[in-house]
Design an enzyme around this catalytic site. Sequence first.
Site, PDB file in Angstrom:
ATOM      1  N   HIS A   1      39.426 -20.793 -66.926  1.00 12.60           N
ATOM      2  CA  HIS A   1      38.317 -21.487 -66.256  1.00 12.60           C
ATOM      3  C   HIS A   1      37.110 -21.675 -67.189  1.00 12.60           C
ATOM      4  O   HIS A   1      35.997 -21.240 -66.889  1.00 12.60           O
ATOM      5  CB  HIS A   1      37.890 -20.740 -64.984  1.00 12.60           C
ATOM      6  CG  HIS A   1      37.183 -21.646 -64.008  1.00 12.60           C
ATOM      7  ND1 HIS A   1      37.253 -21.497 -62.648  1.00 12.60           N
ATOM      8  CD2 HIS A   1      36.382 -22.720 -64.211  1.00 12.60           C
ATOM      9  CE1 HIS A   1      36.533 -22.437 -62.061  1.00 12.60           C
ATOM     10  NE2 HIS A   1      35.991 -23.192 -62.991  1.00 12.60           N
TER      11      HIS A   1
ATOM     12  N   GLU B   1      41.385 -16.256 -59.052  1.00 13.94           N
ATOM     13  CA  GLU B   1      40.939 -15.967 -60.416  1.00 13.94           C
ATOM     14  C   GLU B   1      40.266 -14.603 -60.452  1.00 13.94           C
ATOM     15  O   GLU B   1      39.552 -14.240 -59.514  1.00 13.94           O
ATOM     16  CB  GLU B   1      39.950 -17.050 -60.877  1.00 13.94           C
ATOM     17  CG  GLU B   1      40.600 -18.428 -60.926  1.00 13.94           C
ATOM     18  CD  GLU B   1      39.656 -19.549 -61.366  1.00 13.94           C
ATOM     19  OE1 GLU B   1      38.490 -19.256 -61.695  1.00 13.94           O
ATOM     20  OE2 GLU B   1      40.104 -20.708 -61.372  1.00 13.94           O
TER      21      GLU B   1
END
Length: 405
Positions: free
Chosen positions: A287, A264
């Site tokens: 997220h 990420e």
Amino acid sequence: MARTPPPEILLLEEIHPAADEILTQAGLRVRREANALDMTSLKKLAADTAFLGIRSKTTIDEDAVKSLPDLLGIACFCIGTNQVDLKTAGRNGSVVFNAPFSNTRSVAEMTIAEVIALHRRLFDRSARIHAGHWFKSARDAHEVRGRTLGIVGYGHIGSQVSVLAESLGMKVVYYDVASKMPLGNAQPLDSLKKVLAVSDVVTLHVPATPATSGMIGKKELGQMKPGAMIINNARGSIIDMPALADAIKHQSIGGAAIDVYPEEPQSNDASFHCPLAGLPNVVLTPHIGGSTEEAQESIARDVALKVARFFSTGTTTSAVNVPEVELPLRREDQLRILHFHHNVPGVLSTINGTLADLGVNINAEYLQSNADVSYVILDVDDYDESVIRQKLIEIPETIRIRMLR
Ligand code: NAI
């Protein structure tokens, strides 16, 4: 050498203001810095602080801990504590707190929203309208009532999802490596395979561990009902993403909602590619499962209360790096001695002997240890604090002494 630091907490990274009142009421002075601090700024700005409040962007590594020897505690106003060298902090007598469950409800609610969105293909229908196309159709759209939700990992989040899903009329089955009490009418199944085989939609709520890495790959996707859907709001390592993309392209899987990824970006506005991008009935989120204002406030209250209790009473319940001790309120006429020391044989008897030599009467004593550190708390008849401190500092295993009166 152990010293009593001034009672200030330095809060970094825009921690929710709900923390301030709790900390102030406990007798701490709150100071704030808007950003995360690097090592140089930490040394400069946190040198005299008793507690440091951080979120995920401030790294407290071994060097940082060692440069802040007076730090009583590190308050992680977030879920994870990877950014802190917990072992070194413990050996420094710096207690680390976090808020592991303050965003549980936020993740559970988002999961339920996705269960419905996937069943109704809401994102595809919405995307078409955004692109200027009217497409009214009942095809492949379903109510969730009566459908089966499979939950993998029936912990804090999984069990909340279970309750919410049943209130929508869903049938719930789950698999967990540990024996978990089923809530409502949820039915435990004894293997992942069985959950995959009967569920219309599967949602993952397990931690990232070696056992859960790649837990859902080509084989497992093949064990799911044709057209079933999958949700991952847990950790990016759990699903094999290329295998999932393949299964969606071949329509053996009917859709997915993904909030977490194997890798990420560290910052907003970074470009990001995911093998599922552009596929039908796929919801991709950055997220944000636990990212709500309610969760931020709940985190602020939870961690601030832990810090306040530790500061006022010495209680370390739910600390992540030192022994947990739950203490009763201190009697006003007594002195409470909080003593962290290296966990080697004989220290307790040395402490007791030292106090006996001084003629200090011990009324209560509490001790807990982990592999490195022991935490002993003594409630004693009132006595000259500086004399006790001087004697206890002379014990070579002493890490930190604090007194409450
Ligand atoms: P938890 O620890 O309360 O529950 C995890 C459950 O998984 C436990 O019951 C455990 O026994 C079970 N488990 C562990 N290994 C397993 C395995 N191999 N097979 C089956 N069950 C297994 O954790 P919680 O709070 O419910 O969090 C679950 C996940 O959600 C974690 O991965 C966490 O990192 C993630 N999370 C994601 C957020 C987001 O923003 N998307 C926010 C908060 C948590």
